[in-house]
Design a protein around this motif. Structure first.
Motif, mmCIF file in Angstrom:
data_model
loop_
_atom_site.group_PDB
_atom_site.id
_atom_site.type_symbol
_atom_site.label_atom_id
_atom_site.label_comp_id
_atom_site.label_asym_id
_atom_site.label_seq_id
_atom_site.Cartn_x
_atom_site.Cartn_y
_atom_site.Cartn_z
ATOM 1 N N ASP A 58 0.831 -1.211 0.000
ATOM 2 C CA ASP A 58 0.000 0.000 0.000
ATOM 3 C C ASP A 58 0.861 1.254 0.000
ATOM 4 O OD1 ASP A 58 1.047 -0.118 2.525
ATOM 5 O OD2 ASP A 58 -0.872 -0.058 3.585
ATOM 6 N N GLN A 59 2.178 1.064 -0.127
ATOM 7 C CA GLN A 59 3.088 2.208 -0.240
ATOM 8 C C GLN A 59 3.290 2.539 -1.720
ATOM 9 O OE1 GLN A 59 6.715 2.239 1.999
ATOM 10 N NE2 GLN A 59 5.786 1.374 3.830
ATOM 11 N N ALA A 60 2.269 3.066 -2.330
ATOM 12 C CA ALA A 60 2.310 3.419 -3.748
ATOM 13 C C ALA A 60 1.652 4.775 -3.939
ATOM 14 C CB ALA A 60 1.595 2.362 -4.592
ATOM 15 N N ARG A 61 2.245 5.581 -4.807
ATOM 16 C CA ARG A 61 1.714 6.930 -5.053
ATOM 17 C C ARG A 61 1.766 7.261 -6.535
ATOM 18 N NH1 ARG A 61 0.552 10.032 -0.725
ATOM 19 N NH2 ARG A 61 1.371 9.385 1.298
ATOM 20 N N VAL A 62 0.875 8.151 -6.924
ATOM 21 C CA VAL A 62 0.838 8.642 -8.297
ATOM 22 C C VAL A 62 1.955 9.657 -8.475
ATOM 23 C CG1 VAL A 62 -0.538 9.835 -10.041
ATOM 24 C CG2 VAL A 62 -1.640 8.267 -8.426
ATOM 25 N N LYS A 63 2.753 9.493 -9.507
ATOM 26 C CA LYS A 63 3.857 10.393 -9.801
ATOM 27 C C LYS A 63 3.657 11.017 -11.186
ATOM 28 C CE LYS A 63 6.524 9.531 -6.148
ATOM 29 N NZ LYS A 63 7.054 10.571 -5.239
ATOM 30 N N GLY A 64 4.313 12.139 -11.406
ATOM 31 C CA GLY A 64 4.241 12.803 -12.701
ATOM 32 C C GLY A 64 5.276 13.903 -12.783
ATOM 33 N N ILE A 231 -1.712 21.615 -15.633
ATOM 34 C CA ILE A 231 -2.512 22.430 -14.718
ATOM 35 C C ILE A 231 -1.579 23.369 -13.971
ATOM 36 C CG2 ILE A 231 -4.101 22.386 -12.763
ATOM 37 C CD1 ILE A 231 -4.807 19.503 -13.657
ATOM 38 N N VAL A 232 -1.959 24.632 -13.875
ATOM 39 C CA VAL A 232 -1.134 25.656 -13.231
ATOM 40 C C VAL A 232 -1.213 25.497 -11.722
ATOM 41 C CG1 VAL A 232 -0.837 28.123 -12.869
ATOM 42 C CG2 VAL A 232 -1.409 27.258 -15.154
ATOM 43 N N GLU A 233 -0.054 25.463 -11.089
ATOM 44 C CA GLU A 233 0.044 25.407 -9.631
ATOM 45 C C GLU A 233 1.043 26.466 -9.159
ATOM 46 O OE1 GLU A 233 -1.371 23.962 -7.205
ATOM 47 O OE2 GLU A 233 -2.492 22.254 -8.014
ATOM 48 N N SER A 234 0.961 26.801 -7.877
ATOM 49 C CA SER A 234 1.895 27.756 -7.236
ATOM 50 C C SER A 234 1.943 29.071 -8.014
ATOM 51 C CB SER A 234 3.302 27.140 -7.143
ATOM 52 O OG SER A 234 3.268 25.913 -6.451
ATOM 53 N N PHE A 235 0.791 29.550 -8.410
ATOM 54 C CA PHE A 235 0.699 30.783 -9.204
ATOM 55 C C PHE A 235 0.344 31.931 -8.264
ATOM 56 C CE2 PHE A 235 -1.665 33.868 -11.727
ATOM 57 C CZ PHE A 235 -0.841 34.029 -12.822
ATOM 58 N N VAL A 253 1.820 21.356 -13.600
ATOM 59 C CA VAL A 253 1.694 19.921 -13.360
ATOM 60 C C VAL A 253 1.269 19.264 -14.659
ATOM 61 C CG1 VAL A 253 0.535 18.133 -12.017
ATOM 62 C CG2 VAL A 253 1.067 20.339 -10.959
ATOM 63 N N SER A 254 2.181 18.555 -15.266
ATOM 64 C CA SER A 254 1.912 17.939 -16.560
ATOM 65 C C SER A 254 0.994 16.735 -16.397
ATOM 66 C CB SER A 254 3.221 17.505 -17.225
ATOM 67 O OG SER A 254 2.963 16.799 -18.414
ATOM 68 N N ASN A 255 -0.046 16.667 -17.225
ATOM 69 C CA ASN A 255 -0.919 15.498 -17.197
ATOM 70 C C ASN A 255 -0.751 14.645 -18.442
ATOM 71 O OD1 ASN A 255 -2.134 17.141 -19.079
ATOM 72 N ND2 ASN A 255 -3.918 17.626 -17.822
ATOM 73 N N ASN A 256 0.360 14.847 -19.143
ATOM 74 C CA ASN A 256 0.664 14.019 -20.307
ATOM 75 C C ASN A 256 1.289 12.694 -19.917
ATOM 76 O OD1 ASN A 256 -0.322 15.716 -22.257
ATOM 77 N ND2 ASN A 256 1.621 16.737 -22.627
ATOM 78 N N ASP A 257 2.036 12.709 -18.833
ATOM 79 C CA ASP A 257 2.812 11.525 -18.452
ATOM 80 C C ASP A 257 2.688 11.321 -16.950
ATOM 81 O OD1 ASP A 257 4.430 9.367 -18.524
ATOM 82 O OD2 ASP A 257 6.298 10.447 -18.838
ATOM 83 N N MET A 258 1.944 10.293 -16.543
ATOM 84 C CA MET A 258 1.797 9.965 -15.126
ATOM 85 C C MET A 258 2.068 8.479 -14.948
ATOM 86 S SD MET A 258 -1.574 12.231 -14.094
ATOM 87 C CE MET A 258 -1.222 12.205 -12.343
ATOM 88 N N LYS A 336 -6.397 4.599 -19.519
ATOM 89 C CA LYS A 336 -6.045 6.008 -19.679
ATOM 90 C C LYS A 336 -7.116 6.944 -19.114
ATOM 91 C CE LYS A 336 -2.311 4.738 -21.690
ATOM 92 N NZ LYS A 336 -1.030 4.806 -20.938
ATOM 93 N N GLU A 337 -8.348 6.445 -18.964
ATOM 94 C CA GLU A 337 -9.420 7.313 -18.458
ATOM 95 C C GLU A 337 -9.191 7.705 -17.004
ATOM 96 O OE1 GLU A 337 -13.190 5.538 -19.094
ATOM 97 O OE2 GLU A 337 -13.009 5.494 -21.284
ATOM 98 N N ILE A 338 -8.636 6.813 -16.211
ATOM 99 C CA ILE A 338 -8.423 7.118 -14.800
ATOM 100 C C ILE A 338 -7.363 8.185 -14.615
ATOM 101 C CG2 ILE A 338 -6.727 5.276 -14.512
ATOM 102 C CD1 ILE A 338 -9.245 6.538 -11.897
ATOM 103 N N ILE A 339 -6.449 8.327 -15.597
ATOM 104 C CA ILE A 339 -5.357 9.300 -15.465
ATOM 105 C C ILE A 339 -5.898 10.710 -15.300
ATOM 106 C CG2 ILE A 339 -3.423 10.358 -16.686
ATOM 107 C CD1 ILE A 339 -2.745 7.661 -17.830
ATOM 108 N N SER A 340 -6.981 11.035 -16.008
ATOM 109 C CA SER A 340 -7.543 12.381 -15.915
ATOM 110 C C SER A 340 -8.120 12.674 -14.533
ATOM 111 C CB SER A 340 -8.624 12.569 -16.975
ATOM 112 O OG SER A 340 -9.683 11.635 -16.787
ATOM 113 N N LYS A 341 -8.431 11.617 -13.754
ATOM 114 C CA LYS A 341 -8.993 11.814 -12.418
ATOM 115 C C LYS A 341 -7.927 11.833 -11.330
ATOM 116 C CE LYS A 341 -13.335 9.469 -13.620
ATOM 117 N NZ LYS A 341 -14.275 8.380 -13.249
ATOM 118 N N LEU A 342 -6.778 11.250 -11.627
ATOM 119 C CA LEU A 342 -5.737 11.142 -10.606
ATOM 120 C C LEU A 342 -5.029 12.467 -10.388
ATOM 121 C CD1 LEU A 342 -4.126 7.717 -11.572
ATOM 122 C CD2 LEU A 342 -5.736 8.172 -9.722
ATOM 123 N N ARG A 343 -4.505 12.626 -9.187
ATOM 124 C CA ARG A 343 -3.686 13.781 -8.841
ATOM 125 C C ARG A 343 -2.333 13.295 -8.354
ATOM 126 N NH1 ARG A 343 -8.880 15.101 -8.133
ATOM 127 N NH2 ARG A 343 -9.524 17.267 -8.517
#
Length: 378
Positions: A58-64, A231-235, A253-258, A336-343
């Motif tokens: 359970d030590q897994a995280r979404v990276k990008g 997606i723009v962050e820290s603006f 935050v690039s959502n092309n490659d996660m 690939k559909e779940i990628i758009s929902k992940l952070r």
């Protein structure tokens, strides 16, 4: 007396029966203990085999990718086109820096290029004059040479036909013509070398062109564009903010490659190989199990804060027993559909199937599906 002796054995029979029944009542306890022991051993064996053939964590995280956005030139911002958490496409203009000074720099560079061209034109005229002087000197040399040769022939036929003064004038004219040609030739070579090529390869022209190109590039940099979808962050800027060149003003935050980074125990890796099938669950989609593929396994981790090699750092739980070292493995999502929902930073739980182990695979599939249902309440 005889009758009493016969009745005594009858009174002892219940005692003997009780002694015989006591072991029978204790036997179920032993059977249950044995069954529990066997089940415990089986669970232990299955757990050990699962760690090797169907490791889970359970030590897994979404990276990008997180791209810092920094301007290439300095100046005051005159227009902002995005805000916090704006979704942008590659090539979209994020903000614009005041281009006035950079437009002036372009005009100055264009003026310098025109001057360089004029200078080359003037030099070319001077070069043509030098070539003309050389041509005249060569013509004079040709006449002087013929005159001197004629003088030599006359003297050969009749030594007294010419005076000494005529001979000296003819010789002096010939020698002077030779020196004039040499001088004109040297002057032409000097001016040709100083002027350089009469095209875009001329050093003066090349320097002016480079300055103009650099000024035009800097002018283009005043419009800061998105390097990729994201997606723009820290603006935290607005119109009038002074943007310093090279100083990050926001993150994209690039959502092309996660991908998923899972930290497996070192003793889980004996059977794991790139290409193994993976099942994953996410808290953001409870009750669903997603497919993935293990793409790579880390070859090292940082064990202290002084590691200069930039190896990934994995934290280990501290307890009474030493926790095995964990190594990151990278997992590619097939849905690939779940990628758009992940952070980025979202938690996940994974199980890796290392081969055809029907029983172990069935247990692992059942376990992760139970955990996916528990995602509703945890």
């Amino acid at each position: 007396m005889a009758s009493n002796e016969k009745t005594e054995p009858k009174e002892q029979e219940p005692v003997e029966n009780k002694q015989q029944e006591t072991p029978a009542k204790k036997s179920p306890v032993k059977k249950i203990s044995l069954i529990v022991l066997i089940i415990t051993v089986l669970i232990f064996i299955i757990n050990v085999l699962s760690d090797r053939h169907t490791p889970h964590t359970d030590q897994a995280r979404v990276k990008g990718l997180v791209l810092p956005v920094a301007p290439m030139v300095s100046g005051y911002i005159i227009q902002t086109n995005v805000s916090q958490h704006s979704r942008v496409k590659a090539g979209d203009t994020l903000f614009i820096i005041d281009p006035t000074s950079y437009e002036i720099a372009v005009k100055v560079a264009e003026s310098n290029l025109e001057k360089a061209i004029q200078s080359i034109d003037a030099g070319e005229s001077t070069l043509k004059s030098a070539q003309a002087r050389l041509s005249r000197a060569k013509v004079k040399l040709e006449r002087s040479t013929k005159n001197w040769e004629r003088t030599q022939r006359v003297l050969a036929e009749n030594e007294g036909a010419l005076s000494e003064a005529d001979i000296d004038r003819s010789e002096a004219s010939y020698l002077e013509a030779i020196e004039s040609v040499k001088s004109s030739q040297a002057d032409l070579e000097r001016q040709t070398e100083a002027l350089g090529p009469l095209n875009e390869n001329n050093p003066t022209i090349k320097a002016a062109l480079n300055n103009l190109e650099n000024a035009q590039i800097n002018l283009g940099y005043t419009a800061v564009i998105a390097p990729s979808d994201g997606i723009v962050e820290s603006f935290n800027i607005e119109d009038g903010y002074f943007a310093a060149a090279g100083h990050s003003l926001m993150s994209l935050v690039s959502n092309n490659d996660m991908w998923i980074q899972a930290n497996l125990k070192e003793n889980n890796l004996s059977k794991v190989e790139p290409g193994d099938r993976v099942e994953l669950i996410f808290d953001i989609e409870p009750g669903k199990v997603f497919e993935g593929k293990l793409t790579s396994i880390s070859y090292g981790v940082s064990v202290d804060n002084t590691n200069p090699n930039g190896l990934p750092k994995v934290s280990s739980a501290q307890g009474w027993l030493r926790d095995p070292q964990r190594f990151p493995v990278m997992i590619e999502l097939e849905d690939k559909e779940i990628i758009s929902k992940l952070r980025q930073g979202s938690q996940a739980e994974i199980v890796v199937y290392t081969g055809k182990k029907p029983l172990l695979n069935m247990i692992a599939r059942l376990r992760i599906r139970i955990m996916s249902k528990l995602s509703y309440v945890r």
